[in-house]
Design a protein around this motif. Structure first.
Motif, PDB file in Angstrom:
ATOM      1  N   SER A 165      -6.399   7.754  19.677  1.00 19.29           N
ATOM      2  CA  SER A 165      -5.641   7.769  18.426  1.00 19.29           C
ATOM      3  C   SER A 165      -6.169   6.788  17.382  1.00 19.29           C
ATOM      4  N   ASP A 166      -6.819   5.693  17.799  1.00 19.98           N
ATOM      5  CA  ASP A 166      -7.317   4.730  16.812  1.00 19.98           C
ATOM      6  C   ASP A 166      -8.479   5.277  15.986  1.00 19.98           C
ATOM      7  N   PHE A 197     -10.023  10.649   9.440  1.00 14.34           N
ATOM      8  CA  PHE A 197      -9.391   9.326   9.479  1.00 14.34           C
ATOM      9  C   PHE A 197      -9.119   8.858   8.064  1.00 14.34           C
ATOM     10  N   ARG A 200      -8.919   3.664   9.698  1.00 14.39           N
ATOM     11  CA  ARG A 200      -7.714   3.679  10.529  1.00 14.39           C
ATOM     12  C   ARG A 200      -7.285   5.133  10.696  1.00 14.39           C
ATOM     13  N   PRO A 201      -6.406   5.380  11.669  1.00 10.70           N
ATOM     14  CA  PRO A 201      -5.962   6.768  11.923  1.00 10.70           C
ATOM     15  C   PRO A 201      -5.242   7.386  10.733  1.00 10.70           C
ATOM     16  N   GLY A 237      -8.408   8.379  14.678  1.00  3.64           N
ATOM     17  CA  GLY A 237      -7.873   9.430  13.813  1.00  3.64           C
ATOM     18  C   GLY A 237      -7.703  10.714  14.584  1.00  3.64           C
ATOM     19  N   ARG A 238      -7.617  11.818  13.857  1.00  4.28           N
ATOM     20  CA  ARG A 238      -7.441  13.134  14.476  1.00  4.28           C
ATOM     21  C   ARG A 238      -8.819  13.758  14.675  1.00  4.28           C
TER      22      ARG A 238
END
Length: 122
Positions: free
Chosen positions: A52-53, A75, A121-122, A55-56
């Motif tokens: 998750s850190d 992200f 960041r995500p 992003g998708r």
């Protein structure tokens, strides 16, 4: 290699013969559409969801690009939402390609943040 460095880019690592063993592409535009399309296209290939850190996104070891291993992440970086894709040739036997792709993405996002003066960041 090409692109407008303020908005997008493509970089290939070349070698004397054969196809480039590594490619990195990024863009600030259309990340949701691109990632969504790839998620649909390669859902049957059992892609590995990214931590998750980052992003998708996902990583896959199926031949969906010119090179066998592919990872993509959408992200945030400041107020923008870039996406980045990295693909590379098969890894040395015994290495975990998915973990290598996650490590590549982590390094690439960190460097992206340094270049674009933002914190990924995500």
């Amino acid at each position: 290699m090409n692109g407008d460095p303020s908005n997008n880019g493509l970089c290939l690592a070349h070698r004397p013969t054969g196809r480039p063993p590594l490619g990195i592409q990024w863009d600030f535009d259309e990340g949701e559409r691109i990632l969504g399309g790839l998620e649909q296209d390669y859902m049957d290939n059992n892609p590995h969801k990214l931590p998750s850190d980052l992003g998708r996104g996902f990583a896959t070891t199926h031949d969906i690009r010119p090179r066998t291993n592919y990872v993509i992440a959408l992200f945030r970086c400041g107020k923008k939402r870039p996406w980045m894709g990295i693909d590379f040739v098969p890894v040395v036997r015994g290495r975990d390609a998915v973990q290598d792709m996650i490590a590549f993405m982590r390094i690439a996002q960190q460097r992206f943040g340094e270049i674009h003066k933002c914190t990924p960041r995500p």
